[in-house]
Design a protein around this motif. Structure first.
Motif, mmCIF file in Angstrom:
data_model
loop_
_atom_site.group_PDB
_atom_site.id
_atom_site.type_symbol
_atom_site.label_atom_id
_atom_site.label_comp_id
_atom_site.label_asym_id
_atom_site.label_seq_id
_atom_site.Cartn_x
_atom_site.Cartn_y
_atom_site.Cartn_z
ATOM 1 N N GLU A 124 0.773 -1.792 -0.297
ATOM 2 C CA GLU A 124 -0.234 -0.166 -0.579
ATOM 3 C C GLU A 124 0.962 1.183 0.279
ATOM 4 O OE1 GLU A 124 -4.282 1.211 1.855
ATOM 5 O OE2 GLU A 124 -2.794 0.065 3.373
ATOM 6 N N GLN A 125 0.645 2.053 -1.378
ATOM 7 C CA GLN A 125 1.757 3.283 -1.293
ATOM 8 C C GLN A 125 0.762 4.111 -1.493
ATOM 9 O OE1 GLN A 125 4.356 2.831 -4.095
ATOM 10 N NE2 GLN A 125 3.083 4.174 -5.079
ATOM 11 N N CYS A 126 1.258 5.882 -0.820
ATOM 12 C CA CYS A 126 0.460 6.774 -1.550
ATOM 13 C C CYS A 126 0.585 7.114 -3.577
ATOM 14 C CB CYS A 126 0.672 8.064 -0.911
ATOM 15 S SG CYS A 126 1.098 8.312 1.089
ATOM 16 N N PRO A 127 -0.616 7.986 -3.585
ATOM 17 C CA PRO A 127 -0.323 8.142 -5.298
ATOM 18 C C PRO A 127 0.827 8.145 -5.516
ATOM 19 C CG PRO A 127 -2.580 8.610 -4.701
ATOM 20 C CD PRO A 127 -1.417 8.828 -3.427
ATOM 21 N N ASP A 128 2.054 9.732 -4.517
ATOM 22 C CA ASP A 128 3.169 10.121 -4.865
ATOM 23 C C ASP A 128 4.643 9.132 -5.047
ATOM 24 O OD1 ASP A 128 3.076 10.444 -2.702
ATOM 25 O OD2 ASP A 128 3.347 12.280 -2.997
ATOM 26 N N GLY A 129 4.418 8.021 -4.183
ATOM 27 C CA GLY A 129 5.100 6.616 -3.768
ATOM 28 C C GLY A 129 6.082 7.610 -3.203
ATOM 29 N N THR A 157 5.258 9.730 -0.502
ATOM 30 C CA THR A 157 4.790 10.602 1.797
ATOM 31 C C THR A 157 4.124 9.111 2.250
ATOM 32 O OG1 THR A 157 3.634 12.149 0.105
ATOM 33 C CG2 THR A 157 2.254 12.174 1.839
ATOM 34 N N ASN A 158 4.435 9.218 3.351
ATOM 35 C CA ASN A 158 4.037 8.327 4.060
ATOM 36 C C ASN A 158 2.179 7.800 4.475
ATOM 37 O OD1 ASN A 158 3.470 6.851 6.940
ATOM 38 N ND2 ASN A 158 4.906 7.644 7.609
ATOM 39 N N LEU A 159 2.252 6.684 4.481
ATOM 40 C CA LEU A 159 0.584 6.222 5.038
ATOM 41 C C LEU A 159 0.085 7.202 6.011
ATOM 42 C CD1 LEU A 159 0.792 2.577 3.727
ATOM 43 C CD2 LEU A 159 0.071 4.267 2.418
ATOM 44 N N ARG A 160 0.365 7.506 6.426
ATOM 45 C CA ARG A 160 -0.922 8.161 7.692
ATOM 46 C C ARG A 160 -1.094 9.581 6.707
ATOM 47 N NH1 ARG A 160 3.258 9.624 12.558
ATOM 48 N NH2 ARG A 160 4.490 8.492 10.942
ATOM 49 N N TYR A 161 -0.123 9.745 6.328
ATOM 50 C CA TYR A 161 -1.122 11.454 5.453
ATOM 51 C C TYR A 161 -1.587 11.395 3.981
ATOM 52 C CZ TYR A 161 2.568 13.023 8.861
ATOM 53 O OH TYR A 161 3.043 13.104 10.011
ATOM 54 N N CYS A 162 -2.180 9.921 3.893
ATOM 55 C CA CYS A 162 -2.541 9.966 2.620
ATOM 56 C C CYS A 162 -3.881 8.768 2.605
ATOM 57 C CB CYS A 162 -1.745 9.907 0.977
ATOM 58 S SG CYS A 162 -0.986 8.019 1.452
ATOM 59 N N GLN A 163 -4.846 8.781 3.837
ATOM 60 C CA GLN A 163 -4.658 7.345 4.591
ATOM 61 C C GLN A 163 -6.499 7.136 2.830
ATOM 62 O OE1 GLN A 163 -6.298 6.130 8.078
ATOM 63 N NE2 GLN A 163 -3.669 6.003 8.599
ATOM 64 N N SER A 164 -7.102 8.151 3.323
ATOM 65 C CA SER A 164 -8.406 8.577 2.044
ATOM 66 C C SER A 164 -7.747 8.239 0.506
ATOM 67 C CB SER A 164 -9.453 9.953 1.906
ATOM 68 O OG SER A 164 -8.187 10.994 1.491
ATOM 69 N N THR A 165 -6.165 8.440 -0.173
ATOM 70 C CA THR A 165 -6.168 7.998 -0.873
ATOM 71 C C THR A 165 -5.171 6.843 -1.506
ATOM 72 O OG1 THR A 165 -4.807 9.826 -0.988
ATOM 73 C CG2 THR A 165 -6.528 10.115 -2.142
#
Length: 179
Positions: free
Chosen positions: A64-69, A71-79
């Motif tokens: 699981e990762q953020c779309p930008d590859g 950012t830490n997951l805790r800051y992009c949980q909705s995306t």
């Protein structure tokens, strides 16, 4: 078409949109919505599938990762996105060993000590280049140590060049050492 990325070593990343993203973007909830979405990944920068010469799958991992590859997951949980990474190789092509190994036999005790690392190093008491001979087929113990390449210097003085060395103690199958 799915958005895929590849590198020259041909690691492929694909992603499926998670249910969290489907809730955040209602248009993706329809049955006609695409299961694929663009994303970025550190170290993999070329779009497209791996060339067909890479026909064997060596490893598949989903993360699981953020779309930008980045950012830490805790800051992009909705995306957050589930990204599948497939490492592929060429069929029939032998891999060149990417690790450096030294060994030392203890013939009297029917043991062999094998130390392997990602780059050349030295180790006290283990001086012969290569892996242990095949007659040492059982692994008695495995320890991984961080050390300096020269095998002597304290880690605090070589932090930029320190490497992990895995030391395996191997024995001969069916041989009992007498003490």
């Amino acid at each position: 078409l799915p958005w895929l990325l590849r590198s020259t070593a041909c690691t492929r990343r694909m992603l499926r949109i998670t249910s969290a993203l489907r809730r955040a973007v209602p248009a993706l909830s329809s049955p006609r919505a695409s299961l694929w979405s663009p994303f970025q990944s550190k170290g993999i920068t070329v779009y497209g599938k791996c060339p067909s010469k890479y026909s064997t799958i060596d490893k598949v991992v989903t993360e699981e990762q953020c779309p930008d590859g980045v950012t830490n997951l805790r800051y992009c949980q909705s995306t957050a996105l589930n990204v599948t990474i497939a490492t592929k190789g060429e069929a029939g092509v032998a891999m060149v060993a990417s690790e450096y190994c030294l060994h030392q036999e203890d013939v009297e005790d029917h043991k062999c000590f094998e130390a392997c690392g990602a780059s050349p190093f030295q180790s006290k008491g283990i001086t012969v280049y290569g892996k242990c001979p095949s007659k040492y087929s059982t692994v008695d113990k495995v320890v991984t140590e961080e050390q300096c390449p020269d095998g002597v210097t304290n880690l605090r003085y070589c932090q930029s060049t320190a490497l992990n060395v895995t030391i395996a103690t191997k024995g001969e199958a069916g041989v009992i050492a007498m003490v």
